[in-house]
Design a protein around this motif. Structure first.
Motif, PDB file in Angstrom:
ATOM      1  N   LYS A  35       0.817  -1.221   0.000  1.00  0.00           N
ATOM      2  CA  LYS A  35       0.000   0.000   0.000  1.00  0.00           C
ATOM      3  C   LYS A  35       0.852   1.273   0.000  1.00  0.00           C
ATOM      4  O   LYS A  35       0.329   2.359  -0.212  1.00  0.00           O
ATOM      5  N   VAL A  36       2.129   1.150   0.315  1.00  0.00           N
ATOM      6  CA  VAL A  36       2.979   2.354   0.415  1.00  0.00           C
ATOM      7  C   VAL A  36       3.583   2.646  -0.957  1.00  0.00           C
ATOM      8  O   VAL A  36       4.391   1.860  -1.459  1.00  0.00           O
ATOM      9  N   PRO A  37       3.208   3.759  -1.584  1.00  0.00           N
ATOM     10  CA  PRO A  37       3.791   4.073  -2.891  1.00  0.00           C
ATOM     11  C   PRO A  37       5.313   4.168  -2.813  1.00  0.00           C
ATOM     12  O   PRO A  37       5.865   4.735  -1.877  1.00  0.00           O
ATOM     13  N   ALA A  38       5.952   3.599  -3.819  1.00  0.00           N
ATOM     14  CA  ALA A  38       7.422   3.518  -3.815  1.00  0.00           C
ATOM     15  C   ALA A  38       8.055   4.904  -3.943  1.00  0.00           C
ATOM     16  O   ALA A  38       7.381   5.883  -4.279  1.00  0.00           O
TER      17      ALA A  38
ATOM     18  N   GLN B 223       9.669   7.425   5.699  1.00  0.00           N
ATOM     19  CA  GLN B 223      11.019   7.356   5.117  1.00  0.00           C
ATOM     20  C   GLN B 223      11.020   7.924   3.695  1.00  0.00           C
ATOM     21  O   GLN B 223      11.934   8.651   3.305  1.00  0.00           O
ATOM     22  N   TYR B 224       9.997   7.615   2.929  1.00  0.00           N
ATOM     23  CA  TYR B 224       9.928   8.132   1.554  1.00  0.00           C
ATOM     24  C   TYR B 224       9.471   9.591   1.536  1.00  0.00           C
ATOM     25  O   TYR B 224       9.983  10.397   0.759  1.00  0.00           O
ATOM     26  N   GLU B 225       8.494   9.910   2.388  1.00  0.00           N
ATOM     27  CA  GLU B 225       7.995  11.303   2.406  1.00  0.00           C
ATOM     28  C   GLU B 225       9.097  12.280   2.802  1.00  0.00           C
ATOM     29  O   GLU B 225       9.129  13.412   2.336  1.00  0.00           O
ATOM     30  N   MET B 226       9.987  11.866   3.700  1.00  0.00           N
ATOM     31  CA  MET B 226      11.055  12.756   4.173  1.00  0.00           C
ATOM     32  C   MET B 226      12.302  12.661   3.299  1.00  0.00           C
ATOM     33  O   MET B 226      13.286  13.354   3.553  1.00  0.00           O
ATOM     34  N   HIS B 227      12.278  11.786   2.313  1.00  0.00           N
ATOM     35  CA  HIS B 227      13.458  11.614   1.463  1.00  0.00           C
ATOM     36  C   HIS B 227      13.635  12.873   0.609  1.00  0.00           C
ATOM     37  O   HIS B 227      12.717  13.283  -0.103  1.00  0.00           O
ATOM     38  N   PRO B 228      14.816  13.496   0.671  1.00  0.00           N
ATOM     39  CA  PRO B 228      14.985  14.778  -0.034  1.00  0.00           C
ATOM     40  C   PRO B 228      14.860  14.652  -1.554  1.00  0.00           C
ATOM     41  O   PRO B 228      14.591  15.641  -2.222  1.00  0.00           O
TER      42      PRO B 228
ATOM     43  N   ASN C  20      13.116   5.091  16.873  1.00  0.00           N
ATOM     44  CA  ASN C  20      12.082   5.882  17.544  1.00  0.00           C
ATOM     45  C   ASN C  20      10.897   6.058  16.581  1.00  0.00           C
ATOM     46  O   ASN C  20      10.675   7.134  16.013  1.00  0.00           O
ATOM     47  N   ILE C  21      10.166   4.968  16.409  1.00  0.00           N
ATOM     48  CA  ILE C  21       9.108   4.904  15.395  1.00  0.00           C
ATOM     49  C   ILE C  21       8.056   5.986  15.641  1.00  0.00           C
ATOM     50  O   ILE C  21       7.640   6.688  14.713  1.00  0.00           O
ATOM     51  N   THR C  22       7.625   6.110  16.864  1.00  0.00           N
ATOM     52  CA  THR C  22       6.506   7.002  17.157  1.00  0.00           C
ATOM     53  C   THR C  22       6.894   8.468  16.987  1.00  0.00           C
ATOM     54  O   THR C  22       6.243   9.217  16.257  1.00  0.00           O
ATOM     55  N   ASP C  23       7.958   8.869  17.661  1.00  0.00           N
ATOM     56  CA  ASP C  23       8.305  10.303  17.659  1.00  0.00           C
ATOM     57  C   ASP C  23       8.870  10.762  16.318  1.00  0.00           C
ATOM     58  O   ASP C  23       8.623  11.893  15.897  1.00  0.00           O
ATOM     59  N   ASN C  24       9.643   9.890  15.676  1.00  0.00           N
ATOM     60  CA  ASN C  24      10.358  10.363  14.481  1.00  0.00           C
ATOM     61  C   ASN C  24       9.656  10.045  13.168  1.00  0.00           C
ATOM     62  O   ASN C  24       9.957  10.672  12.159  1.00  0.00           O
ATOM     63  N   ALA C  25       8.747   9.063  13.180  1.00  0.00           N
ATOM     64  CA  ALA C  25       8.054   8.718  11.921  1.00  0.00           C
ATOM     65  C   ALA C  25       6.556   9.001  12.015  1.00  0.00           C
ATOM     66  O   ALA C  25       6.001   9.704  11.182  1.00  0.00           O
ATOM     67  N   ILE C  26       5.903   8.451  13.038  1.00  0.00           N
ATOM     68  CA  ILE C  26       4.438   8.528  13.062  1.00  0.00           C
ATOM     69  C   ILE C  26       3.953   9.952  13.355  1.00  0.00           C
ATOM     70  O   ILE C  26       3.091  10.486  12.648  1.00  0.00           O
ATOM     71  N   ILE C  27       4.519  10.569  14.385  1.00  0.00           N
ATOM     72  CA  ILE C  27       4.022  11.907  14.755  1.00  0.00           C
ATOM     73  C   ILE C  27       4.263  12.927  13.633  1.00  0.00           C
ATOM     74  O   ILE C  27       3.342  13.670  13.274  1.00  0.00           O
TER      75      ILE C  27
ATOM     76  N   ALA D 105       6.976  12.241  -4.763  1.00  0.00           N
ATOM     77  CA  ALA D 105       5.591  11.752  -4.680  1.00  0.00           C
ATOM     78  C   ALA D 105       4.873  12.402  -3.499  1.00  0.00           C
ATOM     79  O   ALA D 105       5.499  12.940  -2.582  1.00  0.00           O
ATOM     80  N   ASP D 106       3.562  12.339  -3.525  1.00  0.00           N
ATOM     81  CA  ASP D 106       2.749  12.841  -2.420  1.00  0.00           C
ATOM     82  C   ASP D 106       1.933  11.664  -1.886  1.00  0.00           C
ATOM     83  O   ASP D 106       1.068  11.136  -2.573  1.00  0.00           O
ATOM     84  N   ARG D 107       2.269  11.248  -0.661  1.00  0.00           N
ATOM     85  CA  ARG D 107       1.606  10.078  -0.082  1.00  0.00           C
ATOM     86  C   ARG D 107       0.625  10.422   1.030  1.00  0.00           C
ATOM     87  O   ARG D 107       0.129   9.538   1.710  1.00  0.00           O
ATOM     88  N   ILE D 108       0.414  11.708   1.263  1.00  0.00           N
ATOM     89  CA  ILE D 108      -0.347  12.091   2.460  1.00  0.00           C
ATOM     90  C   ILE D 108      -1.776  11.531   2.430  1.00  0.00           C
ATOM     91  O   ILE D 108      -2.274  11.035   3.448  1.00  0.00           O
ATOM     92  N   ASP D 109      -2.420  11.579   1.282  1.00  0.00           N
ATOM     93  CA  ASP D 109      -3.777  11.020   1.222  1.00  0.00           C
ATOM     94  C   ASP D 109      -3.742   9.508   1.457  1.00  0.00           C
ATOM     95  O   ASP D 109      -4.620   8.948   2.121  1.00  0.00           O
ATOM     96  N   VAL D 110      -2.724   8.840   0.915  1.00  0.00           N
ATOM     97  CA  VAL D 110      -2.586   7.389   1.134  1.00  0.00           C
ATOM     98  C   VAL D 110      -2.360   7.093   2.614  1.00  0.00           C
ATOM     99  O   VAL D 110      -2.936   6.157   3.176  1.00  0.00           O
TER     100      VAL D 110
END
Ligand code: SF4
Ligand code: F3S
Ligand code: FES
Length: 260
Positions: free
Chosen positions: A125-128, A188-193, A227-234, A197-202
């Motif tokens: 489900k995560v766009p590449a 990881q992909y959204e923060m990749h410089p 630190n999954i929660t603080d650094n990725a999820i939040i 792509a735009d994955r926010i709706d996904v």
């Protein structure tokens, strides 16, 4: 080897120790006792191998590296989600018989092996990554701080202990939450410089980030210390909130959408 309980050292080598190991499949199963002699430097996975070699050659478990890097040997050890190869016997020997069960969240195939295919479906489900074109020098240029921000996520060994522990997946897989490991992949992909792509709706609709109530159990059990929660999820939750609830951005999206 020595264990340290209340300041007291206890050697495990030569000690008889009992393991209560789950034997069965998704229909039925039971805990079976095996008693073996511990040896120097033993980890829980060694004990399972010794039980296979001496008493139960048909005992199923997954493992590959015995070094905490392949993510195969996840289990519930005395009720705690852990890697069997990274759990030393001196850490658990004084807790009494060691109970070893398969991960709770995923269906049992046999004994300690579970069907983790939920995670492969969630991964799809995560766009590449969608790399930007290279610059005029034919290069991608990125700053060290941008690399540092996502480097931590690349340590994931896909043990799925975080998925196993998250109460949303454990109790409500039907709601469609993809789980912390895959929210983190999206981050990881959204923060990749170099990604465009735009994955926010996904992230909101397909990965169901709204179901995470930030209880951080995923972070607590990660053997890589990510630190999954603080650094990725939040941070991803913040991006979703900006997208969905920011009226200025909403108006801007409507205007730019009507121009195209
Ligand atoms: Fe395992 Fe940590 Fe990766 Fe989750 S984030 S799958 S706990 S290594
Ligand atoms: Fe589950 Fe981790 Fe969120 S345990 S609820 S994904 S913070
Ligand atoms: Fe590879 Fe345990 S056997 S992580």
């Amino acid at each position: 080897m020595a264990s340290h309980t209340a300041g007291k050292s206890v050697s495990v080598a030569g000690r008889e120790h009992t393991f209560n190991v789950f034997r069965g499949d998704k229909e039925h199963g039971e805990l079976v006792d095996y008693t073996i002699e511990l040896s120097e430097g033993m980890v829980v996975l060694d004990a399972i191998h010794q039980i296979q070699a001496t008493e139960a050659p048909d005992l199923a478990c997954r493992w590959n590296c015995k070094a905490g890097k392949c993510g195969s040997c996840s289990a519930e050890i005395n009720g705690k989600p852990r890697l069997m190869c990274m759990t030393r016997m001196d850490q658990v020997v004084d807790e009494g018989p060691t109970t070893i069960k398969p991960m709770k969240t995923f269906p049992v195939i046999k004994d300690l092996a579970t069907d983790v295919s939920f995670n492969y479906r969630a991964a799809k489900k995560v766009p590449a990554l969608d790399p930007k074109p290279k610059d005029e020098r034919g290069e991608w240029t990125m700053y060290q701080y941008e690399v540092d921000r996502i480097q931590e996520f690349r340590k994931c060994i896909e043990c799925f202990l975080c998925q196993n522990t998250c109460h949303v997946l454990r109790d409500h897989q039907e709601v469609g939450f993809a789980g912390p490991r895959f929210i983190m992949r999206a981050a990881q992909y959204e923060m990749h410089p170099m990604d465009q792509a735009d994955r926010i709706d996904v992230v909101k609709e397909e990965l169901g980030i709204g179901y995470c109530n930030i209880n951080k159990c995923c972070t607590d059990v990660c053997p890589e210390g990510i630190n999954i929660t603080d650094n990725a999820i939040i941070p991803l939750k913040e991006r979703v909130v900006d997208r969905v609830y920011d009226p200025v951005m909403g108006l801007w999206r409507k205007l730019t959408a009507s121009e195209t």
